[in-house]
Write a protein that holds these residues in place. Structure first.
Motif, PDB file in Angstrom:
ATOM      1  N   MET A  77       0.743  -1.189  -0.055  1.00 47.07           N
ATOM      2  CA  MET A  77      -0.027  -0.056  -0.013  1.00 47.07           C
ATOM      3  C   MET A  77       0.857   1.411  -0.104  1.00 47.07           C
ATOM      4  O   MET A  77       2.047   1.083   0.396  1.00 47.07           O
ATOM      5  CB  MET A  77      -0.891   0.017   1.126  1.00 47.07           C
ATOM      6  N   PRO A  78       0.360   2.401  -0.458  1.00 46.15           N
ATOM      7  CA  PRO A  78       1.194   3.491  -0.794  1.00 46.15           C
ATOM      8  C   PRO A  78       1.509   4.070   0.786  1.00 46.15           C
ATOM      9  O   PRO A  78       0.825   4.107   1.653  1.00 46.15           O
ATOM     10  CB  PRO A  78       0.422   4.587  -1.440  1.00 46.15           C
ATOM     11  N   SER A  79       2.731   4.750   0.808  1.00 50.28           N
ATOM     12  CA  SER A  79       3.217   5.602   2.030  1.00 50.28           C
ATOM     13  C   SER A  79       3.585   6.978   1.457  1.00 50.28           C
ATOM     14  O   SER A  79       4.292   7.200   0.366  1.00 50.28           O
ATOM     15  CB  SER A  79       4.230   4.803   2.766  1.00 50.28           C
ATOM     16  N   TRP A  80       3.682   7.914   2.400  1.00 50.43           N
ATOM     17  CA  TRP A  80       3.548   9.284   1.988  1.00 50.43           C
ATOM     18  C   TRP A  80       4.927   9.511   1.455  1.00 50.43           C
ATOM     19  O   TRP A  80       6.006   9.243   2.166  1.00 50.43           O
ATOM     20  CB  TRP A  80       3.280  10.313   3.103  1.00 50.43           C
ATOM     21  N   GLU A  81       5.143  10.019   0.392  1.00 53.97           N
ATOM     22  CA  GLU A  81       6.186  10.450  -0.400  1.00 53.97           C
ATOM     23  C   GLU A  81       7.207   9.476  -0.523  1.00 53.97           C
ATOM     24  O   GLU A  81       8.375   9.643  -0.386  1.00 53.97           O
ATOM     25  CB  GLU A  81       7.114  11.628   0.363  1.00 53.97           C
ATOM     26  N   GLY A  85       6.165   2.083  -1.281  1.00 58.22           N
ATOM     27  CA  GLY A  85       5.251   1.632  -0.573  1.00 58.22           C
ATOM     28  C   GLY A  85       5.372   1.400   0.842  1.00 58.22           C
ATOM     29  O   GLY A  85       6.570   2.038   1.268  1.00 58.22           O
ATOM     30  N   VAL A  86       4.708   0.805   1.644  1.00 60.38           N
ATOM     31  CA  VAL A  86       4.804   0.792   3.411  1.00 60.38           C
ATOM     32  C   VAL A  86       5.959  -0.137   3.605  1.00 60.38           C
ATOM     33  O   VAL A  86       6.758   0.186   4.692  1.00 60.38           O
ATOM     34  CB  VAL A  86       3.664   0.424   3.952  1.00 60.38           C
ATOM     35  N   GLY A  87       6.072  -1.214   2.914  1.00 59.32           N
ATOM     36  CA  GLY A  87       7.230  -2.109   3.198  1.00 59.32           C
ATOM     37  C   GLY A  87       6.352  -3.034   4.233  1.00 59.32           C
ATOM     38  O   GLY A  87       5.192  -3.208   4.634  1.00 59.32           O
TER      39      GLY A  87
END
Length: 280
Positions: A77-81, A85-87
């Motif tokens: 899922m995406p993570s800010w900047e 992704g989140v990892g």
């Protein structure tokens, strides 16, 4: 073929079949993901067929009466900047496969990940120091009748756009579906700065001309990237408006619902993952 040769051949075949599975899971906390838009692999198919255990991951319940509008938490899922992704966010330090009496996971992720809520301390440091955290948010605001609206797809949410939506007086909770949902941005691992969000004047128009206290949007920030802090400041200054970000509004008809959102009671945290549902 001698008995010993037959045994060696059988062992070799079994080793060849089991080795890929062993290599893929020996250091993994969990089996390969399934039900998260990944294709069914031969490994998961074999496991499911052998054990006859196929978990059902649903978006709607009760014949469509209850709709889950929260995104699942997983490593892609995406993570800010971030482009990556989140990892990894889950670990399994205690595993029954390693002799523990029960499986016990540990989780680590930014509080503003996936579907989440912002508290006033997110952008006001004196609110943060004073203790206006997610545990102080008003659950009455986070639960109740809500209006889901479709925002014009060609621009950010400005004062002009807000005026065109004709949100009636008395409406306290509004979920804004934008081009972000059409583009599936919450399903992309890489962060995208071109997402649609509120501009400062749009936020100010909402504050000045509506009774809205819950603002929900469909990407990681309620504010457009170019007006990131100014729009947040307008929304959170009064400590009366709660922001819920990263909502999953796919395939949900615009209209009136009962929304129910519950953040974690994280004392001292200015943000929290949140589970939100709509009830028709």
């Amino acid at each position: 073929m001698t008995p010993s040769q037959s045994f060696l051949l059988t062992f070799a075949v079994a080793h060849a079949l089991l080795l890929p599975f062993a290599l893929s899971t020996s250091n993994a906390a969990y089996p390969p993901p399934y039900g998260l838009d990944q294709p069914l692999t031969s490994t998961t198919a074999t496991i499911s067929a052998a054990d006859d255990l196929v978990p059902v991951r649903r978006e709607v319940y009760g014949g469509g009466r209850i709709i889950d509008i929260s995104h699942r938490y997983h490593s892609e899922m995406p993570s800010w900047e971030s482009d990556g992704g989140v990892g990894q966010l889950l670990w399994l330090p205690k595993s029954m496969k390693n002799g523990s009496l029960a499986n016990n996971s540990e989780m680590k992720l930014p509080t503003h990940t996936g579907t989440h809520v912002d508290a006033p301390g997110h952008v006001f440091d004196h609110y943060f120091d004073a203790g206006f955290d997610v545990d102080t948010l008003d659950l009455e605001v986070l639960n109740g009748p809500a209006l889901l609206v479709d925002v014009p797809r060609d621009q950010n949410i400005t004062a002009k756009v807000m005026k065109s939506l004709n949100i009636p007086k008395g409406v306290k909770r509004v979920l804004f579906r934008t081009l972000n949902t059409d583009r599936g941005l919450m399903y992309n691992k890489a962060f995208d700065t071109s997402y649609v969000g509120f501009m400062k004047d749009g936020a100010q128009w909402l504050v000045d001309n509506t009774d809205v206290k819950l603002v929900g949007t469909d990407y990681l920030s309620v504010a457009a990237f170019d007006d990131l802090i100014p729009a947040h400041l307008v929304f959170l200054k009064s400590r009366e408006i709660i922001l819920v970000e990263g909502l999953k509004l796919d395939d949900v008809k615009a209209g009136i619902y009962s929304v129910h959102c519950l953040p974690l009671r994280l004392v001292g945290a200015e943000g929290s993952p949140i589970r939100c549902i709509l009830i028709k």
